[in-house]
Scaffold this active site. Structure first.
Site, short mmCIF file in Angstrom:
data_model
loop_
_atom_site.label_atom_id
_atom_site.label_comp_id
_atom_site.label_asym_id
_atom_site.label_seq_id
_atom_site.Cartn_x
_atom_site.Cartn_y
_atom_site.Cartn_z
N LYS A 12 28.89 42.55 42.50
CA LYS A 12 29.01 42.34 43.95
C LYS A 12 30.39 42.80 44.40
CE LYS A 12 30.19 39.73 47.07
NZ LYS A 12 30.98 40.46 48.09
N SER A 67 33.39 43.94 47.15
CA SER A 67 33.88 43.27 48.37
C SER A 67 33.23 43.89 49.60
CB SER A 67 35.39 43.41 48.47
OG SER A 67 35.82 43.04 49.76
N GLU A 68 33.00 43.06 50.60
CA GLU A 68 32.46 43.54 51.87
C GLU A 68 33.46 44.44 52.61
OE1 GLU A 68 33.29 40.54 50.99
OE2 GLU A 68 33.92 39.25 52.66
N GLU A 114 40.07 35.92 37.51
CA GLU A 114 41.32 36.65 37.72
C GLU A 114 41.74 36.36 39.15
OE1 GLU A 114 42.94 38.15 35.49
OE2 GLU A 114 41.48 38.52 33.92
N LEU A 115 42.79 35.55 39.31
CA LEU A 115 43.09 35.03 40.65
C LEU A 115 44.44 35.56 41.16
CD1 LEU A 115 41.77 31.43 39.94
CD2 LEU A 115 40.53 33.37 40.89
N LYS A 143 48.35 29.41 34.20
CA LYS A 143 48.41 28.45 35.33
C LYS A 143 47.35 28.83 36.39
CE LYS A 143 53.10 28.73 35.57
NZ LYS A 143 54.46 28.37 35.97
P1 NAD Z 1 38.21 36.81 48.04
O1 NAD Z 1 38.29 35.66 47.11
O2 NAD Z 1 38.19 36.54 49.49
O3 NAD Z 1 36.93 37.69 47.73
C1 NAD Z 1 36.66 38.16 46.43
C2 NAD Z 1 35.16 38.40 46.31
O4 NAD Z 1 34.49 37.15 46.39
C3 NAD Z 1 34.58 39.29 47.39
O5 NAD Z 1 33.60 40.13 46.84
C4 NAD Z 1 33.94 38.28 48.33
O6 NAD Z 1 32.87 38.78 49.10
C5 NAD Z 1 33.45 37.25 47.35
N1 NAD Z 1 33.20 35.91 47.92
C6 NAD Z 1 33.69 35.40 49.08
N2 NAD Z 1 33.27 34.12 49.23
C7 NAD Z 1 32.50 33.83 48.15
C8 NAD Z 1 31.80 32.67 47.71
N3 NAD Z 1 31.79 31.55 48.43
N4 NAD Z 1 31.14 32.72 46.52
C9 NAD Z 1 31.17 33.84 45.76
N5 NAD Z 1 31.81 34.97 46.13
C10 NAD Z 1 32.46 34.97 47.31
O7 NAD Z 1 39.46 37.76 47.65
P2 NAD Z 1 39.90 39.11 48.33
O8 NAD Z 1 40.52 38.83 49.64
O9 NAD Z 1 38.77 40.08 48.27
O10 NAD Z 1 41.00 39.62 47.28
C11 NAD Z 1 42.32 39.18 47.30
C12 NAD Z 1 42.57 38.15 46.23
O11 NAD Z 1 42.17 38.66 44.96
C13 NAD Z 1 44.04 37.82 46.08
O12 NAD Z 1 44.22 36.44 45.96
C14 NAD Z 1 44.44 38.53 44.80
O13 NAD Z 1 45.56 37.97 44.15
C15 NAD Z 1 43.19 38.43 44.00
N6 NAD Z 1 43.16 39.47 42.95
C16 NAD Z 1 43.41 39.10 41.66
C17 NAD Z 1 43.44 40.06 40.66
C18 NAD Z 1 43.74 39.69 39.23
O14 NAD Z 1 43.49 40.51 38.34
N7 NAD Z 1 44.25 38.50 38.94
C19 NAD Z 1 43.20 41.40 40.98
C20 NAD Z 1 42.94 41.74 42.30
C21 NAD Z 1 42.93 40.75 43.28
#
Ligand code: NAD
Length: 476
Positions: free
Chosen positions: A174, A176-177, A248-249, A449
């Site tokens: 899935k 990202s939108e 991965e957050l 963490k």
């Molecule tokens: P997001 O959490 O808003 O979205 C990530 C994905 O989750 C998208 O595909 C979104 O559509 C989906 N999603 C949204 N709500 C959901 C739900 N309730 N249940 C399941 N899926 C859902 O994040 P973002 O804005 O797309 O990306 C930015 C974040 O990603 C930042 O916090 C960044 O640090 C993190 N990130 C982490 C890494 C890593 O490797 N640690 C890499 C890239 C980005």
């Protein structure tokens, strides 16, 4: 309207309720739209992946490796189109879009090699006890859901898809939108290679589609990259079903600059660490810790370097930094500029949105930011750098570690013994010494963490999609 979902080897139109606009952030305008997948279509995708699992995991590792090499080659054949799409939809400068594509190609190539080595990992286990023999089998976890963000769409998807397919898992991806068109390439490549139907499925959509996937009881594992708030929802779904999850957050990473550094070189590393991808990196080194002895020389040079960056539309201008990728991100970063003003932070560069169409902000530097400032503690996900000074090595380590996140860190020092010592003391998943954001497919990716659970890349990225089985036989 774009046909946008790849389910059971067919392209289908979305039947969900959300209409997704695909935007050019440099203009702040949409250039495509598509309907999200419905909950029912997510179910069809998981069912297709389940149906394809037995045959796919029964293929030889070398057959799977050949498909992965095919992915790498086909990505290369789509080079110009994928670079342009990333520039247009993400706002990435050309050289960054090129690096992302090369990273995805390298990832498929690397996991093709690891797939080929798999048979040798299934080996006898020597036992001290007489009368028994034992052997290991590394088996695929099964059907996996992969949910990814928008900041490195080709890359984060490759980091999950390649090892999952190498291990013998079938997948539902899935994207990202915000960037739903880029990963379409993976479905087109699956078509071109004749990948068996159902091995790779792609469903696009917003939170509803993501939640339908992460809540689905037909998955054996979910691997998620994204924000902490959504990550914790994904983990709740996984815990309700006692199902493994990789997360991965976010991050709020430190770059520690000791006073024996060359000032010009340190400025280059600091600027790259906060302005690459317009700072929209989980690994952005957004907290600068600078030693007292170099701070007075470094901060004005840093201010000048940030102010001189060429910010603009990557499709029409020579740029060092593009716009933020979405309006939501632009509003979020603007909100932090307002907070900085309320908190009375000392702004040395930027601190504002650019006065032009599109979602641009200035590269920003705040100095002497208090430790309890929201800008020091929260992930901003934009080109916003906060600086603090330190006196001793111990103080630098303590301040760097004083974060709820633990993704990466950078250490800059001419004293390599000290740099290695500090690297060992930092509570993060990856440390760069005298380099910046250098990610290699052979090394691991992931944090400690609040930055997540598990590791991607390297052999650890493959293990994330494998289950260990032992077969023990009585010889008597
Ligand atoms: P997001 O959490 O808003 O979205 C990530 C994905 O989750 C998208 O595909 C979104 O559509 C989906 N999603 C949204 N709500 C959901 C739900 N309730 N249940 C399941 N899926 C859902 O994040 P973002 O804005 O797309 O990306 C930015 C974040 O990603 C930042 O916090 C960044 O640090 C993190 N990130 C982490 C890494 C890593 O490797 N640690 C890499 C890239 C980005």
């Amino acid at each position: 309207m774009t046909t946008s979902h790849y389910i059971a080897g067919r392209w289908v139109e979305g039947q969900g309720s959300d209409c997704i606009s695909v935007n050019d952030p440099a203009l702040g305008q949409p250039f495509a739209e598509l309907m999200a997948a419905s909950v029912g279509q997510v179910d069809q995708a998981v069912t297709a992946a389940r149906g394809a699992l037995h045959a796919w995991k029964s293929t030889s590792a070398s057959e799977r490796a050949a498909y992965l090499r095919g992915f790498a080659e086909q990505l290369g054949q789509r080079r110009e189109a994928l670079i342009t799409l990333q520039m247009r939809n993400n706002g990435k400068p050309r050289h960054e879009a090129e690096i992302d594509l090369d990273d995805a190609i390298a990832t498929f190539g690397y996991y093709a090699e690891l797939a080929e080595q798999l048979p040798s990992k299934n080996r006898d286990v020597p036992l001290a006890a007489p009368g028994f023999s034992a052997r290991t089998r590394l088996e695929p976890v099964g059907v996996v859901g992969l949910i990814v963000p928008w900041n490195f769409p080709l890359v984060t998807s490759a980091w999950k898809l390649a090892p999952a397919l190498a291990a013998g898992c079938t997948v539902v991806l899935k994207p990202s939108e915000v960037t739903p068109l880029i990963e379409q390439a993976y479905g087109q490549i699956a078509d071109a290679l004749g990948l068996p139907a159902g091995v790779l499925n792609i469903v696009n959509g917003k939170a509803e589609t993501g939640a339908a996937l992460s809540n689905h009881n037909g998955l054996d594992k979910l691997s998620f990259t994204g924000s902490n708030s959504v990550g914790s929802q994904v983990m709740r779904s996984a815990s309700a079903q006692c199902r493994p999850v990789t997360l991965e957050l976010g991050g709020k990473s430190a770059i520690v600059v000791f006073d024996d550094c060359d000032v010009g070189q340190a400025v280059e590393w600091i600027v790259a660490g906060i302005t690459w991808n317009a700072g929209q990196m989980c690994s952005a080194t957004s907290r600068l810790l600078v030693q007292d002895g170099i701070a007075e020389a470094l901060l004005p040079r840093l201010q000048e370097a940030l102010e001189n960056l060429r910010v603009g539309n990557p499709l029409t201008e020579e740029v060092d930094m593009g716009p933020l990728t979405s309006q939501a991100q632009w509003l979020k970063v603007a909100g932090y500029f307002a907070t900085a003003r309320e908190e009375g932070l000392q702004c040395l560069a930027g601190g504002k949105a650019l006065d032009r169409d599109g979602w641009f902000v200035s590269p920003t530097l705040y100095a002497d930011v208090p430790k309890d400032s929201r800008l020091w503690t929260e992930e901003i996900f934009g080109p916003v750098l906060c600086a603090r000074r330190f006196a001793t090595e111990e103080q630098a380590i303590a301040e760097a570690n004083d974060s709820r996140f633990g993704l990466v860190a950078t250490v800059c020092s001419a004293d390599l013994d000290r740099a290695e010592r500090v690297a060992d003391a930092l509570e993060v998943g990856h440390v760069w010494i005298n380099s910046v954001q250098a990610v290699f497919v052979e090394t691991s990716w992931g944090g400690t963490k609040g930055s997540g659970i598990g590791r991607e890349l390297g052999p650890w990225g493959l293990s994330a999609y494998q289950s260990v089985k032992h077969v023990t036989r009585c010889l008597g």
